[in-house]
Write an enzyme that holds these catalytic residues in place. Structure first.
Site: not given
Length: 454
Positions: A77, A79, A159
């Site tokens: 996907d 983002d 992260d």
């Protein structure tokens, strides 16, 4: 002044965010120095990027989409991160919907493809006791952190370094804030910032480290892996519903067996499946779990779907076996012992990871049908074949055979039985009945009569 605008302005003020991690500096990589091509980006993602840029906003492809293209992979996907607020994005795209409450994101829908758009996030000032946007638990877990920020803040609050890469479609450059390109080249997972602090802020980051390391076949950088075993129990403070979603991500990415090995290696299986971890530590075999995960990985590679209840049925099978045997050893009959074991195992598991009833019900049926599948005489085979959960239970039986848990043969019988017409099925049942020895009739002992007087 609206609160969102205050947040956005405050994020650019000195001292508004946590101290910048040492050793990180923005690096702009020109088109001739990287392998990201527009042809690898979906048309919907490019439309969103172009429209946001045309409206005067910053907008970048971010995270896994950039990472996977750089690794010559195909992103699952795409983002996008932007300085536009969720409401501003929503206003630009009629085919969008707002998601979430405190920190909203936008889903822009193009048929089956959904482009997730998030506003740059920053960090509230931890020294501001009156700030309602940042809150931590007694264990250091970040419970709330909802402040808009700028591009650099957004990158450094992510992260892992390999997920803090941004692609700019205006000049085709890749922006690297945390040496992510170097870590990609070295094939290693590295947390941004102090690992212990970041894990305490969100213990799920430990699971993400495992998932990405298994998926990408990356090593976990020594400082990043060092605190994991010690901090693994922090996962017990994560809501069970969130851990259920994380388990599905861990084992539904096509690298289930590698993930299982890493979870055990870093003592992360126990917080997710406490009874299973105890059963394996006590000597229960793990081959059925491994075989189920191999099959799951193969199905995902073929583009087939995976059912969560089958996955959980396999992961909890060693725990069920141990509890079922314990109850029989205590004198419970086989069937009641099974039902009691099922209730006990599921009851304890939902305290760790919630299992919605739409999954726990079918999981119970898979387990219960394992006792019915060997019983095929008379009409039993046809009744079992008509059970709504037969196919899943049959697949589970094949996994048990492949794992060496039961003798081969029963699975092949059911494989053939399903393919035949009604008359041929009746012959199979007749052959089965005639092949079994009929029970011997008990001979009645003669009654001894007392001698009669002459």
């Amino acid at each position: 002044m609206p609160k969102r605008l205050v947040d956005k302005l405050r994020s650019f003020m000195p001292g508004s965010s946590r101290e910048k991690p040492l050793g990180y500096q923005r690096r702009d990589i020109s088109r001739d120095q990287h392998s990201v091509s527009r042809t690898a980006i979906s048309e919907p993602a490019k439309k969103v990027l172009h429209r946001l840029n045309k409206a005067g906003y910053e907008a970048y492809l971010v995270g896994g989409g950039v990472r996977d293209i750089l690794l010559s992979g195909q992103p699952k996907d795409f983002d996008i991160a932007t300085d536009a607020t969720p409401e501003e994005v929503h206003e630009l795209f009629r085919n969008s919907r707002l998601i979430g409450r405190r920190f909203r994101i936008v889903h822009v829908v193009f048929g089956r493809e959904v482009i997730e758009v998030t506003t740059f996030r920053g960090n509230a000032n931890p020294a501001d006791d009156d700030d309602d946007d940042r809150k931590t638990s007694e264990h250091g877990q970040l419970l709330r952190d909802n402040v808009y920020g700028n591009l650099e803040e957004d990158a450094l609050r992510r992260d892992f370094t390999i997920n803090a890469l941004y692609y700019c479609i205006r000049d085709f450059s890749v922006i690297d804030f945390a040496n992510g390109i170097d870590d990609l080249n070295n094939r290693q997972m590295r947390l941004i910032g102090d690992p212990e602090t970041r894990y305490r802020e969100d213990p799920v980051r430990m699971l993400r480290a495992i998932r990405f390391a298994a998926k990408l076949d990356f090593a976990i950088e020594p400082a990043t892996e060092a605190p994991i075993r010690e901090l693994a129990p922090l996962l017990t403070h994560i809501p069970a519903a969130r851990l259920f979603d994380e388990v599905l991500k861990l084992f539904s990415a096509g690298y289930g067996e590698a993930t299982f090995d890493k979870l055990r290696h870093y003592d992360l299986l126990a917080p997710l499946f406490p009874d299973t971890a105890s059963a394996l530590a006590a000597g229960e075999p793990d081959e059925l779990i491994r075989q189920a995960l191999r099959n799951t990985d193969a199905r995902i590679a073929q583009g087939k779907s995976v059912t969560p209840y089958f996955l959980f049925a396999a992961m909890l099978w060693p725990a069920l076996q141990a509890e079922w045997r314990r109850r029989q050893d205590n004198g419970d009959p086989v069937q009641p012992a099974l039902h009691g074991a099922i209730s006990k195992v599921i009851g304890r598991q939902v305290q760790a990871t919630s299992i919605p009833k739409r999954f726990s019900g079918p999981m119970k049926e898979i387990w219960e049908l394992q006792m019915r599948l060997p019983r095929r005489q008379g009409k039993r085979a046809l009744i079992t074949l008509g059970h709504p959960r037969f196919r899943a239970a049959y697949d589970f039986l094949l996994v048990r055979e492949s794992a060496g848990e039961i003798e081969p043969g029963l699975g092949q019988w059911w494989t053939q039985f399903q393919r035949l017409d009604e008359r041929a099925q009746e012959r199979m049942i007749t052959d089965l009945d005639s092949g079994e020895a009929k029970p011997r009739k008990r001979r009645r002992k003669p009654v001894k009569r007392p001698p009669q007087d002459s």
